[in-house]
Design a protein around this motif. Structure first.
Motif, PDB file in Angstrom:
ATOM      1  N   ALA A   1       0.818  -1.214   0.000  1.00  0.00           N
ATOM      2  CA  ALA A   1       0.000   0.000   0.000  1.00  0.00           C
ATOM      3  C   ALA A   1       0.854   1.268   0.000  1.00  0.00           C
ATOM      4  O   ALA A   1       0.482   2.268  -0.624  1.00  0.00           O
ATOM      5  N   ASP A   2       1.995   1.251   0.688  1.00  0.00           N
ATOM      6  CA  ASP A   2       2.861   2.430   0.705  1.00  0.00           C
ATOM      7  C   ASP A   2       3.363   2.757  -0.703  1.00  0.00           C
ATOM      8  O   ASP A   2       3.385   3.921  -1.112  1.00  0.00           O
ATOM      9  N   TYR A   3       3.801   1.738  -1.430  1.00  0.00           N
ATOM     10  CA  TYR A   3       4.255   1.940  -2.805  1.00  0.00           C
ATOM     11  C   TYR A   3       3.119   2.505  -3.651  1.00  0.00           C
ATOM     12  O   TYR A   3       3.284   3.505  -4.359  1.00  0.00           O
ATOM     13  N   ASN A   4       1.953   1.873  -3.602  1.00  0.00           N
ATOM     14  CA  ASN A   4       0.822   2.299  -4.439  1.00  0.00           C
ATOM     15  C   ASN A   4       0.325   3.690  -4.078  1.00  0.00           C
ATOM     16  O   ASN A   4      -0.073   4.469  -4.961  1.00  0.00           O
ATOM     17  N   ASN A   5       0.333   4.029  -2.800  1.00  0.00           N
ATOM     18  CA  ASN A   5      -0.159   5.354  -2.412  1.00  0.00           C
ATOM     19  C   ASN A   5       0.792   6.466  -2.848  1.00  0.00           C
ATOM     20  O   ASN A   5       0.353   7.583  -3.126  1.00  0.00           O
ATOM     21  N   TYR A   6       2.094   6.173  -2.912  1.00  0.00           N
ATOM     22  CA  TYR A   6       3.022   7.191  -3.398  1.00  0.00           C
ATOM     23  C   TYR A   6       2.853   7.398  -4.897  1.00  0.00           C
ATOM     24  O   TYR A   6       2.778   8.538  -5.370  1.00  0.00           O
ATOM     25  N   TYR A   7       2.787   6.305  -5.657  1.00  0.00           N
ATOM     26  CA  TYR A   7       2.762   6.425  -7.114  1.00  0.00           C
ATOM     27  C   TYR A   7       1.357   6.599  -7.703  1.00  0.00           C
ATOM     28  O   TYR A   7       1.224   7.122  -8.807  1.00  0.00           O
ATOM     29  N   TYR A   8       0.314   6.204  -6.970  1.00  0.00           N
ATOM     30  CA  TYR A   8      -1.038   6.283  -7.530  1.00  0.00           C
ATOM     31  C   TYR A   8      -2.042   6.980  -6.608  1.00  0.00           C
ATOM     32  O   TYR A   8      -3.144   7.325  -7.051  1.00  0.00           O
ATOM     33  N   GLY A   9      -1.693   7.205  -5.366  1.00  0.00           N
ATOM     34  CA  GLY A   9      -2.612   7.845  -4.449  1.00  0.00           C
ATOM     35  C   GLY A   9      -2.647   9.360  -4.616  1.00  0.00           C
ATOM     36  O   GLY A   9      -1.725   9.977  -5.150  1.00  0.00           O
ATOM     37  N   VAL A  10      -3.739   9.963  -4.163  1.00  0.00           N
ATOM     38  CA  VAL A  10      -3.883  11.424  -4.146  1.00  0.00           C
ATOM     39  C   VAL A  10      -4.239  11.830  -2.721  1.00  0.00           C
ATOM     40  O   VAL A  10      -5.261  11.389  -2.186  1.00  0.00           O
ATOM     41  N   SER A  11      -3.379  12.620  -2.097  1.00  0.00           N
ATOM     42  CA  SER A  11      -3.586  12.990  -0.700  1.00  0.00           C
ATOM     43  C   SER A  11      -4.704  14.019  -0.563  1.00  0.00           C
ATOM     44  O   SER A  11      -5.093  14.677  -1.537  1.00  0.00           O
ATOM     45  N   ASP A  12      -5.202  14.159   0.660  1.00  0.00           N
ATOM     46  CA  ASP A  12      -6.229  15.171   0.928  1.00  0.00           C
ATOM     47  C   ASP A  12      -5.697  16.573   0.633  1.00  0.00           C
ATOM     48  O   ASP A  12      -6.431  17.432   0.133  1.00  0.00           O
ATOM     49  N   LYS A  13      -4.412  16.795   0.919  1.00  0.00           N
ATOM     50  CA  LYS A  13      -3.806  18.105   0.663  1.00  0.00           C
ATOM     51  C   LYS A  13      -3.773  18.398  -0.832  1.00  0.00           C
ATOM     52  O   LYS A  13      -4.117  19.508  -1.272  1.00  0.00           O
ATOM     53  N   GLU A  14      -3.378  17.399  -1.638  1.00  0.00           N
ATOM     54  CA  GLU A  14      -3.366  17.582  -3.089  1.00  0.00           C
ATOM     55  C   GLU A  14      -4.780  17.793  -3.619  1.00  0.00           C
ATOM     56  O   GLU A  14      -5.008  18.606  -4.520  1.00  0.00           O
ATOM     57  N   SER A  15      -5.720  17.059  -3.058  1.00  0.00           N
ATOM     58  CA  SER A  15      -7.100  17.171  -3.509  1.00  0.00           C
ATOM     59  C   SER A  15      -7.664  18.558  -3.237  1.00  0.00           C
ATOM     60  O   SER A  15      -8.333  19.160  -4.092  1.00  0.00           O
ATOM     61  N   ALA A  16      -7.365  19.077  -2.046  1.00  0.00           N
ATOM     62  CA  ALA A  16      -7.858  20.415  -1.698  1.00  0.00           C
ATOM     63  C   ALA A  16      -7.235  21.486  -2.590  1.00  0.00           C
ATOM     64  O   ALA A  16      -7.878  22.487  -2.926  1.00  0.00           O
ATOM     65  N   LYS A  17      -5.982  21.264  -3.009  1.00  0.00           N
ATOM     66  CA  LYS A  17      -5.276  22.250  -3.822  1.00  0.00           C
ATOM     67  C   LYS A  17      -5.708  22.218  -5.288  1.00  0.00           C
ATOM     68  O   LYS A  17      -5.773  23.256  -5.957  1.00  0.00           O
ATOM     69  N   THR A  18      -6.022  21.018  -5.796  1.00  0.00           N
ATOM     70  CA  THR A  18      -6.257  20.865  -7.234  1.00  0.00           C
ATOM     71  C   THR A  18      -7.698  20.545  -7.611  1.00  0.00           C
ATOM     72  O   THR A  18      -8.099  20.726  -8.761  1.00  0.00           O
ATOM     73  N   GLY A  19      -8.460  20.007  -6.674  1.00  0.00           N
ATOM     74  CA  GLY A  19      -9.811  19.555  -7.001  1.00  0.00           C
ATOM     75  C   GLY A  19      -9.861  18.115  -7.492  1.00  0.00           C
ATOM     76  O   GLY A  19     -10.943  17.579  -7.746  1.00  0.00           O
ATOM     77  N   VAL A  20      -8.691  17.483  -7.646  1.00  0.00           N
ATOM     78  CA  VAL A  20      -8.644  16.071  -8.013  1.00  0.00           C
ATOM     79  C   VAL A  20      -9.131  15.250  -6.827  1.00  0.00           C
ATOM     80  O   VAL A  20      -8.745  15.502  -5.681  1.00  0.00           O
ATOM     81  N   GLU A  21      -9.967  14.270  -7.076  1.00  0.00           N
ATOM     82  CA  GLU A  21     -10.530  13.461  -5.999  1.00  0.00           C
ATOM     83  C   GLU A  21      -9.427  12.741  -5.229  1.00  0.00           C
ATOM     84  O   GLU A  21      -8.524  12.148  -5.812  1.00  0.00           O
TER      85      GLU A  21
END
Length: 268
Positions: free
Chosen positions: A187-207
């Protein structure tokens, strides 16, 4: 009564790196075990050096493929080896059983400059390096290989594994190495390369997206062709299928990832 909260927690990355270090320091003890008779060092081992041009078509929703030019080194003297972007040492190598510790390039890369729309505001994902252990068993019908490695640059902090079947087909100056198997990513590998954090989501609007571990089927074909006693060509084609844990990411728009490599080697 003991205080359980004070008990140190050893994660899998720390454990694996400790195992690799212990294995390397105890190589002579492993090699001297009665049931292993390791191959002697080959004084005539051939060193090949060249350049590889790599075209990576990731599953990311970006424009075009990523082109890299990397040095290529191939060497194997039954004790140490280098294969492209991987280098390692044999802990066991008796001609049938191989146990080795190695380091290599690993992971994907995502450049927001190559993305469009909201994805262009996401953070960069960088390629990393991993260290791990590999066991291979040679049989009359081919080789069976198990690998496990961890991110040593702490980009993802994740672990990966691979189970493979490998074959070797030779005719005249051409040698082909097909392989097929499964890759495991935690999960750590997948979340780095494919996950979108709450911070990124708030900044960009990406889910926002949180992934789990995954199992990816893959196929790979490598080939060497000897043009002469000194020059050889190298080619590699890999194809991996993304399971839902990766494909459901808003960063992804393809079920497959592929990498094509072409290289030219000079043999010393």
């Amino acid at each position: 009564m003991s205080n359980l909260s004070a008990t140190p927690i050893i994660n899998s990355r720390t454990l694996l790196l400790g195992m690799i270090g212990a294995a390397l320091f105890s190589t002579s003890g492993i090699a001297s075990a009665a049931f292993f008779k390791n191959l002697p060092a080959d004084p005539d081992a051939e060193l090949s050096v060249g350049l590889n041009v790599l075209s990576a078509n990731t599953a990311y929703d970006t424009d075009g493929s990523e082109i890299r030019v990397l040095p290529g080194v191939f060497y194997d003297n039954n004790k140490f080896y280098a294969r492209g972007a991987q280098a390692g040492a044999y802990l066991i190598n008796d001609g049938t059983n191989e146990l080795s510790a190695s380091v290599q390039l690993a992971g994907n890369s995502f450049d927001p400059d190559d993305a469009e729309g909201a994805l262009a505001g996401l953070d960069e994902r960088k390629i990393s390096a991993s260290a791990g252990l590999t066991y291979q068993r040679r049989t009359p019908i081919g080789g069976f290989r198990a690998q496990f490695a961890t991110d040593i640059l702490d980009r993802s902090g994740g672990n990966s594994g691979r189970l493979s079947y490998l074959a070797r087909i030779s005719k005249n100056k051409l040698t082909v190495y097909p392989s097929i198997g499964f890759e495991y990513h935690d999960a750590d590998y997948n979340n780095y390369y494919y996950g979108v954090s709450d911070k990124e989501s708030a900044k960009t609007g990406v889910e926002a997206y949180l992934s789990n571990s995954s199992l990816n089927p893959y196929i790979n074909i490598s080939a060497n062709y000897d043009f002469s006693d000194k020059w050889a060509g190298f080619a590699n084609q890999s194809l991996s299928y993304l399971p839902n844990e990766q494909y459901d990411s808003p960063m992804v728009d393809s079920r497959t990832e592929s990498t094509t490599t072409l290289g030219l080697l000079y043999k010393f």
